[in-house]
Design a protein around this motif. Structure first.
Motif, PDB file in Angstrom:
ATOM      1  N   ASN A   7     -22.613  12.195   9.377  1.00  0.00           N
ATOM      2  CA  ASN A   7     -21.530  12.125  10.567  1.00  0.00           C
ATOM      3  C   ASN A   7     -21.490  13.199  11.405  1.00  0.00           C
ATOM      4  O   ASN A   7     -21.510  14.541  10.884  1.00  0.00           O
ATOM      5  CB  ASN A   7     -20.228  11.853   9.797  1.00  0.00           C
ATOM      6  CG  ASN A   7     -19.936  10.182   9.812  1.00  0.00           C
ATOM      7  OD1 ASN A   7     -20.078   9.604  10.627  1.00  0.00           O
ATOM      8  ND2 ASN A   7     -19.693   9.569   8.749  1.00  0.00           N
ATOM      9  N   LYS A   9     -18.684  14.503  14.516  1.00  0.00           N
ATOM     10  CA  LYS A   9     -17.417  13.989  14.821  1.00  0.00           C
ATOM     11  C   LYS A   9     -16.979  14.903  15.921  1.00  0.00           C
ATOM     12  O   LYS A   9     -17.323  16.196  15.986  1.00  0.00           O
ATOM     13  CB  LYS A   9     -16.445  14.161  13.825  1.00  0.00           C
ATOM     14  CG  LYS A   9     -16.648  13.089  12.631  1.00  0.00           C
ATOM     15  CD  LYS A   9     -16.477  11.667  13.087  1.00  0.00           C
ATOM     16  CE  LYS A   9     -16.969  10.653  12.120  1.00  0.00           C
ATOM     17  NZ  LYS A   9     -17.088   9.181  12.711  1.00  0.00           N
ATOM     18  N   ASP A  27     -10.667  10.404  10.637  1.00  0.00           N
ATOM     19  CA  ASP A  27     -10.718   9.367  11.454  1.00  0.00           C
ATOM     20  C   ASP A  27     -11.199   8.037  10.563  1.00  0.00           C
ATOM     21  O   ASP A  27     -10.993   8.124   9.452  1.00  0.00           O
ATOM     22  CB  ASP A  27     -11.553   9.517  12.497  1.00  0.00           C
ATOM     23  CG  ASP A  27     -13.003   9.879  12.009  1.00  0.00           C
ATOM     24  OD1 ASP A  27     -13.482   9.274  10.973  1.00  0.00           O
ATOM     25  OD2 ASP A  27     -14.090  10.205  12.851  1.00  0.00           O
ATOM     26  N   HIS A  28     -11.592   6.943  11.194  1.00  0.00           N
ATOM     27  CA  HIS A  28     -11.720   5.686  10.677  1.00  0.00           C
ATOM     28  C   HIS A  28     -13.010   5.821   9.694  1.00  0.00           C
ATOM     29  O   HIS A  28     -13.003   5.194   8.720  1.00  0.00           O
ATOM     30  CB  HIS A  28     -11.834   4.540  11.622  1.00  0.00           C
ATOM     31  CG  HIS A  28     -12.989   4.526  12.282  1.00  0.00           C
ATOM     32  ND1 HIS A  28     -13.040   5.542  13.551  1.00  0.00           N
ATOM     33  CD2 HIS A  28     -14.141   3.932  12.502  1.00  0.00           C
ATOM     34  CE1 HIS A  28     -14.172   5.163  14.247  1.00  0.00           C
ATOM     35  NE2 HIS A  28     -14.848   4.529  13.619  1.00  0.00           N
ATOM     36  N   GLU A  29     -13.774   6.917   9.846  1.00  0.00           N
ATOM     37  CA  GLU A  29     -15.148   7.017   9.107  1.00  0.00           C
ATOM     38  C   GLU A  29     -14.957   8.086   8.072  1.00  0.00           C
ATOM     39  O   GLU A  29     -15.423   7.881   7.082  1.00  0.00           O
ATOM     40  CB  GLU A  29     -16.365   7.227  10.059  1.00  0.00           C
ATOM     41  CG  GLU A  29     -16.670   5.874  10.678  1.00  0.00           C
ATOM     42  CD  GLU A  29     -17.920   6.394  11.764  1.00  0.00           C
ATOM     43  OE1 GLU A  29     -18.007   7.544  12.131  1.00  0.00           O
ATOM     44  OE2 GLU A  29     -18.645   5.340  12.153  1.00  0.00           O
ATOM     45  N   VAL A  30     -14.454   9.029   8.392  1.00  0.00           N
ATOM     46  CA  VAL A  30     -14.262  10.314   7.344  1.00  0.00           C
ATOM     47  C   VAL A  30     -12.792  10.612   6.971  1.00  0.00           C
ATOM     48  O   VAL A  30     -11.923  10.929   7.861  1.00  0.00           O
ATOM     49  CB  VAL A  30     -15.061  11.570   8.097  1.00  0.00           C
ATOM     50  CG1 VAL A  30     -14.904  12.610   6.962  1.00  0.00           C
ATOM     51  CG2 VAL A  30     -16.354  11.345   8.376  1.00  0.00           C
ATOM     52  N   ARG A  31     -12.465   9.883   5.754  1.00  0.00           N
ATOM     53  CA  ARG A  31     -11.000  10.086   5.600  1.00  0.00           C
ATOM     54  C   ARG A  31     -10.799  11.482   4.898  1.00  0.00           C
ATOM     55  O   ARG A  31      -9.628  11.976   4.991  1.00  0.00           O
ATOM     56  CB  ARG A  31     -10.531   9.258   4.750  1.00  0.00           C
ATOM     57  CG  ARG A  31     -10.696   7.666   5.247  1.00  0.00           C
ATOM     58  CD  ARG A  31      -9.859   6.664   4.474  1.00  0.00           C
ATOM     59  NE  ARG A  31      -8.505   6.949   3.961  1.00  0.00           N
ATOM     60  CZ  ARG A  31      -7.654   6.343   2.909  1.00  0.00           C
ATOM     61  NH1 ARG A  31      -8.289   5.661   2.110  1.00  0.00           N
ATOM     62  NH2 ARG A  31      -6.560   6.792   3.060  1.00  0.00           N
TER      63      ARG A  31
END
Length: 295
Positions: A7, A9, A27-31
């Motif tokens: 990922n 970001k 964010d919505h992909e990496v919490r």
């Protein structure tokens, strides 16, 4: 074998009051990355010599529960007050660590470092998600100055690695840890490189605050966050610029308990979030006694 980037970001603006801030996590992909569920980046700002200092006066006071906050100051002076009776200042290269536990209110301000006279403020705030058993513990606080953090010289005069949190080569940070965690501040000289050995099953991320770099043979821009896979391997960092390179590598063991985050609270269930808010509104987190604690 070199680790794979899974990922990429870019932080988004999330200014707080007078402070220009980029929110890097979540964010919505990496919490989360390891136990870290939140990262704000405060980019370098130059302050004129006649600019008024910021004072902690209650306008920025806010609660936390279920986490530990870790403010790492690259440049500047961080002034901290909390409702558990703590007050301290840390300076360039130091960190403020605060365990919110069952609930606390804190207030911070950043000013240029009077010891360096460079006029800069620059830093990070991480939130460390506590294991459920530690969320039920009493709040705590520790200021850590730069000289207390291990700094390891890299081979070939390439630069240094500072152990902000966790350990590296048997050198351990004084920042308390309740699960496996690490934050490494790596500084590379112009034209130099460094390879970090990443362990199997751990989560790793790398952030480039002020300049780009070549990571595992791919060029990346400043203020990009790279999230890696969990296979064992190398993270190769190359400074292809003609100035110093700063890289922040952080992560740790995956957080395996449920994560429920809302506002300034990170708990394991929605019911615990409701309790956190109720306890705050009922005044159970205490109050900051600014004048008394400043003495």
């Amino acid at each position: 074998m070199k680790k794979q980037v899974i990922n990429i970001k870019q932080g988004h603006r999330a200014d707080v009051g007078e402070y220009k801030i980029y929110r890097v996590l979540p964010d919505h992909e990496v919490r989360a990355v390891g136990p870290f569920v939140f990262l704000d980046y405060v980019p370098p700002v130059f302050h004129a010599a006649d600019e008024p200092r910021k004072f902690v006066n209650g306008s920025g006071a806010h609660p936390h529960r279920g986490i530990a906050t870790l403010t790492y100051v690259l440049n500047g002076e961080a002034d901290h007050f909390d409702s558990n009776g703590h007050h301290a200042k840390v300076y360039s290269g130091g960190a403020q660590w605060m365990k919110a536990g069952t609930g606390i209110i804190h207030d911070e301000a950043m000013n240029p470092d009077p010891n360096t006279n460079d006029g800069l403020t620059h830093g990070f705030q991480f939130w460390v998600n506590l294991p459920a058993k530690n969320k039920a513990e009493q709040p705590d606080y520790r200021p850590v100055q730069a000289a207390e953090m291990p700094k390891i010289a890299l081979a070939d005069n390439a630069g240094w690695l500072k152990v902000v949190a966790g350990e590296y080569l048997q050198q351990t940070s004084p920042i308390p840890a309740y699960s496996e965690q690490f934050i490494y501040h790596i500084q590379l000289e112009a034209g130099k490189s460094f390879s970090l050995n990443a362990l199997e099953g751990r989560e790793y991320a790398l952030f480039l605050p002020v300049s780009g770099a070549v990571i595992n043979d791919v060029a990346y821009r400043e203020q990009q966050l790279l999230v890696f896979d969990t296979a064992a391997g190398e993270i190769d960092i190359q400074n292809v610029t003609d100035s110093l390179l700063t890289a922040i590598v952080f992560g740790g063991a995956p957080y395996t308990e449920p994560i429920v985050a809302q506002g300034p609270f990170v708990m394991n269930t929605q019911k615990e979030i409701a309790t956190a808010y109720n306890d705050f509104y009922e005044g159970k987190y205490g109050h900051i006694k600014y004048e008394q604690q400043a003495q």
